[in-house]
Each structure stands twice: as C-alpha cells, then as structure tokens.
Scaffold this motif. Sequence first.
Motif, mmCIF file in Angstrom:
data_model
loop_
_atom_site.group_PDB
_atom_site.id
_atom_site.type_symbol
_atom_site.label_atom_id
_atom_site.label_comp_id
_atom_site.label_asym_id
_atom_site.label_seq_id
_atom_site.Cartn_x
_atom_site.Cartn_y
_atom_site.Cartn_z
ATOM 1 N N ILE A 133 38.113 44.418 -41.792
ATOM 2 C CA ILE A 133 36.979 43.548 -42.092
ATOM 3 C C ILE A 133 36.242 43.226 -40.797
ATOM 4 C CG2 ILE A 133 36.275 41.362 -43.118
ATOM 5 C CD1 ILE A 133 38.810 41.414 -44.771
ATOM 6 N N LEU A 134 34.933 43.511 -40.774
ATOM 7 C CA LEU A 134 34.122 43.342 -39.578
ATOM 8 C C LEU A 134 32.937 42.430 -39.863
ATOM 9 C CD1 LEU A 134 33.981 47.120 -38.578
ATOM 10 C CD2 LEU A 134 35.507 45.379 -37.613
ATOM 11 N N ASP A 135 32.503 41.708 -38.831
ATOM 12 C CA ASP A 135 31.360 40.800 -38.928
ATOM 13 C C ASP A 135 30.215 41.363 -38.089
ATOM 14 O OD1 ASP A 135 29.527 38.759 -38.834
ATOM 15 O OD2 ASP A 135 30.975 37.182 -38.393
ATOM 16 N N SER A 136 29.099 41.695 -38.738
ATOM 17 C CA SER A 136 27.969 42.286 -38.012
ATOM 18 C C SER A 136 27.340 41.319 -37.020
ATOM 19 C CB SER A 136 26.890 42.739 -39.002
ATOM 20 O OG SER A 136 27.186 44.014 -39.502
ATOM 21 N N PHE A 137 27.417 40.027 -37.311
ATOM 22 C CA PHE A 137 26.760 39.051 -36.438
ATOM 23 C C PHE A 137 27.741 38.530 -35.392
ATOM 24 C CE2 PHE A 137 24.120 39.284 -40.160
ATOM 25 C CZ PHE A 137 22.857 39.401 -39.594
ATOM 26 N N TYR A 138 28.264 39.481 -34.620
ATOM 27 C CA TYR A 138 29.215 39.161 -33.567
ATOM 28 C C TYR A 138 28.526 38.414 -32.424
ATOM 29 C CZ TYR A 138 27.012 43.636 -32.606
ATOM 30 O OH TYR A 138 26.094 44.644 -32.483
ATOM 31 N N TYR A 139 27.206 38.525 -32.334
ATOM 32 C CA TYR A 139 26.431 37.835 -31.285
ATOM 33 C C TYR A 139 25.362 37.053 -32.022
ATOM 34 C CZ TYR A 139 23.520 37.187 -27.107
ATOM 35 O OH TYR A 139 22.795 36.647 -26.070
ATOM 36 N N SER A 140 25.541 35.742 -32.164
ATOM 37 C CA SER A 140 24.656 35.037 -33.069
ATOM 38 C C SER A 140 24.634 33.554 -32.768
ATOM 39 C CB SER A 140 25.131 35.276 -34.505
ATOM 40 O OG SER A 140 24.291 34.620 -35.418
ATOM 41 N N ASN A 141 23.749 32.852 -33.470
ATOM 42 C CA ASN A 141 23.762 31.400 -33.372
ATOM 43 C C ASN A 141 24.777 30.830 -34.358
ATOM 44 O OD1 ASN A 141 22.532 31.292 -35.978
ATOM 45 N ND2 ASN A 141 20.536 31.647 -35.019
ATOM 46 N N ALA A 142 25.044 29.545 -34.237
ATOM 47 C CA ALA A 142 26.101 28.919 -35.038
ATOM 48 C C ALA A 142 25.789 28.988 -36.524
ATOM 49 C CB ALA A 142 26.284 27.469 -34.600
ATOM 50 N N GLU A 143 24.511 28.872 -36.876
ATOM 51 C CA GLU A 143 24.137 28.874 -38.286
ATOM 52 C C GLU A 143 24.454 30.225 -38.930
ATOM 53 O OE1 GLU A 143 20.217 28.078 -41.110
ATOM 54 O OE2 GLU A 143 20.018 28.204 -38.928
ATOM 55 N N ARG A 144 24.130 31.297 -38.207
ATOM 56 C CA ARG A 144 24.362 32.627 -38.766
ATOM 57 C C ARG A 144 25.868 32.931 -38.860
ATOM 58 N NH1 ARG A 144 20.782 35.519 -41.818
ATOM 59 N NH2 ARG A 144 21.979 37.347 -42.385
ATOM 60 N N THR A 145 26.628 32.446 -37.864
ATOM 61 C CA THR A 145 28.068 32.641 -37.894
ATOM 62 C C THR A 145 28.674 31.941 -39.104
ATOM 63 O OG1 THR A 145 28.114 32.767 -35.493
ATOM 64 C CG2 THR A 145 30.205 32.356 -36.584
ATOM 65 N N LYS A 146 28.170 30.753 -39.407
ATOM 66 C CA LYS A 146 28.630 30.020 -40.583
ATOM 67 C C LYS A 146 28.318 30.807 -41.856
ATOM 68 C CE LYS A 146 28.038 25.597 -42.952
ATOM 69 N NZ LYS A 146 27.316 24.300 -42.946
ATOM 70 N N TYR A 147 27.166 31.453 -41.851
ATOM 71 C CA TYR A 147 26.744 32.253 -43.003
ATOM 72 C C TYR A 147 27.697 33.414 -43.254
ATOM 73 C CZ TYR A 147 24.010 35.976 -45.246
ATOM 74 O OH TYR A 147 23.591 36.999 -46.038
ATOM 75 N N THR A 148 28.025 34.160 -42.193
ATOM 76 C CA THR A 148 28.937 35.292 -42.384
ATOM 77 C C THR A 148 30.349 34.813 -42.697
ATOM 78 O OG1 THR A 148 29.146 35.433 -39.979
ATOM 79 C CG2 THR A 148 27.649 36.977 -41.029
#
Length: 597
Positions: A133-148
Amino acid sequence: MVTTIEIKTNDKGQVVPWCLDTGRPLLNQHDPEEEARRILSYIAVDEAQLIVIVGLGFGYLLKEVQKSAHPHAKILVIDADEEMTKLAKETNCLTPFETDDRITFVIGDKQLRSDVVNKFISENYMFVHRSLILDSFYYSNAERTKYTKHLLEEYSGWRNSLQFLIGNDPDDTLKGLRQLVENIPAVVNGVALSQWKGRLSNIPAICVASGPSLDKNIELLKQVGDKALIVAADSIVERLYEEGIKPHIITIIERNEVLYTRFFKDKVFHDGAILVGYCSIFPEVFRTFSGKVIPIGRNGILHERVISEILPGFDVGQLGQSCAHLSFSTAHTLGCDPIILVGQDLSYGKGKITHANGVNDEEEQKEVEEVLDKVASLELEVKGYYGGKVLTSVYWKQFKELFEKWMLAKDRLYINATEGGAYIEGAEHVSLSQTFEKYLGDSDISSVISEINRKDSSDNIPFIGNLIQQFTLWLEENEKCEAHLEAMRQLALDIADSMNDPATHSFSDITKRFTEHISQFADHSIIVSQVTQYPILKYIEKINNLYIITDEDQANWVNYLRELSNDLTRYTGMIREYLEKGIYQLREIEKVTIEQG
C-alpha cells in the motif's frame, strides 16, 4: 475532498499541482519523478502481487510502480478527487496507463469506490493480505495527508470486511454447507420473495430490532395493524407477542442451534406469519415453523448463487451481518417506502444494557455480560442519536456502517426512529410518534401478505433434476481437488526426507512444488475454494515470510505442511459427504414428486 488546484510547470517541464488555499505544491516542485523513484528505492515493488495506491498524485508514483511491478501484478489506484483527476487527464499525465491491463482506477464518490473496490478485493482475495500500500502524496501539506489517510482507512475497512466474510474457521463454513444440505427440502419447497418485488411500493415498513431503546415506544407499535409492514428480528418476536403485536414477517440469519432453542422451539406463531431465513440456519427452524417459509441465500456465497440460478423459487441477496440487516433487505425488496428503523440502537444503553426488556432472561443476560467483558478492548465511541458520543462495539459499528452504505443509494426515505443509540448517516432521525403521524395512513398490506401465504411451492419442482446434475458436477470437481492433495501429502513426506538427504531432495524445490499444488488446489471447485480460503491465505502469508535457519525451523515447517495437508483432506472429505447427502435428498424429493403425479 476537492482541492482548489493550480497547475504549474517546473524547470524540467514536469507538471506540478499547487494548492491555492495554502500556496504549497502537493508534490515535490523541483522533481516529482525523482522523488517517486527515491521513495520506491526502499520498497520491493517487483515482489508484490497486489499494489494499492491511494491518491492519484498526477501519476508520478504510479509511473514508477508501473516500471517495476511484476508483469502479472494487480495495481489498484483509489481517489475521490474527480477534479484533480480531470486535470491530470487534461495534462496527459495519465496517458501512459491507458493500455496497461494491470491497472484498475477507482475514482469517484464513496458509493462507487465501495462497490468497485469490494468487487476487486473479492476477486483478488488471495493477494489482499500481502498487498503493498502506497501513498502518492508523500510530499504534501497536512490537509492532503489527512485526505489520503482517510482513503487508507477506507481501504482497510473494505479489506477487513472481506476477512469478516471469509472468516477464520473452515469448520464453521462447513457447518453452513451441512445445514444448507439439510435444508434442501425447505429450499426446494420455498418461494422467492422477489416475486413480490416492489409490490408494497410507497407503503411504510417498520423494521423492529431488540435494542434497549425499544422499551420507550413499543406501545406505539400496537396501532400499526396492516397500515404498514412490520418486519421483526427473531430476538424481539416473543416480546412483541406479549404486547399484542403481530409482525407480518420474522427474520433469522444466525445459524446456531441456540437461536432455535431460544426463539423458535415449542413457540406458537400467529396464523399468516411469514419466516424469511438464511438458507443455512439450524434446520429445525424451517422444519417446525408453522407458517410460510422463505429461505434465502447470500449473493456472495457462490454455490448458493448457483442454486438460485437453477431454482426460480430461491433467491439470493445482500443479507448483511445481522437480522436487522435482513429485515431491512426484505422491506427494500418489497419496495417499502419509507423504511423505518426501531430498536436499532447499535450501541449500549444506560448501564451497558444491550437489549430491550424481555429479550434475555437473567441467566442469558449474565452470559451476555461475560462476552462483553471479553471484548471490552473492542469498544469505542460513535456519534449518538441525540448528538454527543455513545459507547458501541466494533461489531455494532460494522453493522451501522453497512446500513449507511445501503442508504447511500438514496432511492427512498430512510428513517431512524429508534430514539436512542447510534446516529446512522443517511437516515432522517425522527421520533416514532412523529413518523406515524406523517406516514401511517390508510394503506392496507393484508392482500399482499395473504398472497405470499397462498403461493404454492411448485416453481422449483421441474428443476430438481437440474439441481441433481449440479450437485453431481460439484462432487466431480471435489475429486479433482482431492487429486492435488495426494501430491501434497507426498511432497510433505519428501520435505521431511530432504532433512536427512539434502543431496537427493531439494528443500526449496519441493516447497515450491507444494506451493504450486496448493495454488491450483481450490481452482477446480467453488465450494472447496469457499471452505479453504482462510487456511490457504495463512499458507501464503507463511510462505512469503519463510525463513529456515535451524533444523528446528525446518522440522516445524514440515509439521505444518503435514497438518495443512491433513486438514485440507478432512475438509474435502466432509464436502464429499455433504454433497452425496444432498444428491440423496434431492432424489428422494424427485421420487415423491413423481409418485404424486
């Protein structure tokens, strides 16, 4: 979540999405391709058979996964942000993936994601528990990390639901098959509820469960009569009778004998009572029930679905995980609108009460409390009916989430009139008295209920021969599975020999051949596959984490293979016994039918 996005191109000509709300890039602005390569440099992508990517991320991570993944791997991409996906398409970021059959995109609202991912997981269950399982938003703001993170939790929930359906006890699955075979007379002589699909359109249905909040408004149910359909879970029927309330339909889904003893044995039901029950319940329930019996199968149990395709008087459907779910499904099939939930707390009452008065006697309540003590670690809080938080269990939470999934269809009005317990998303929360004032009119369902009761069981009789042929085919398929078992038992012996004579017996080669046989073992039979899913999944987990260092490790592995071979042999032997019994029963029914002309 939809993010306000601006597309920028960096010095390398790479497209990078920026979040206008925060003024930050959602990916590495300097070189998102290099960042994706760096992330994957620590991961053995080529060894994974199922790769799940949450968050499309303009395809940079997916592109690197595509390069490294095994030719036969499955790649699942999940995202809810349709606007971002549209931008990724417009900038040609998705073009490299259009012809890759390994990749499945699931982009859209929660209902679509749920339907597609559940189907995907079911079809690839052999790989789910060793998926990458991988997360595309490995470099992101806190809001986007919460989304993934939310998408990851969503996927985990679907995966756990699959585990719930598979179960971890082949003997329990075999019990279901055995009881289905014993219920063949009820199945053959039953009728399909779908014959009345939509017949109660725009007539209210009241699905009565046994939660503690029922006590506050059970009196109101006395005024219903035939103005609405009352569908009651088995556990609350006796209490309803004590109050002078006669449910039109009673539902039962649990397969244990204790349910028969507690709620059906020596019980007298009113004339015209209809029982809708799972086809694998304890057989005495169907045998002794005095009213109309409607057995129904699960759509996800393949051999039950095959039987339904042969017998026009036998349905399969989405039964859910509890009687309350089956009551809901029954009302939905009949077209009822609105569907009103009563006594559906899905949480503890005050003092951790679990049921309405009269459901459990003192001894049974003590047993319930002992069980609750054992699962105390699985308790959690959810939103309450009146706001705030209420205490529930992980199991009730699953029940609640399934109701919410079904209600996402928004195909009719759903009302939670429990007046207590957990809040159910997708339902209006209105008191039962207000609900009755608005929706309990002059409807009369008695004609449809009478019609169901009068329906004879002749629909299935002409197809008994076809069902005998199907059981015979399943028996032949079971024999093909047993042929693999003979080879597996011999290989287990050969592995033991390799410990003493490594020169003539290669441990790794024999283990590889054993794995090939077990991979093919259940392919021949949907019944064997259903029964042996869990032990085969456990074998796959073990083989992917197998480290043989000491002689003791090797001896333990050999013993495990022997036990596994013996267990699979026992399972296929029991399947053979049940199928032979099913054929015998069907022939006896056919013989009686011919004699009666």
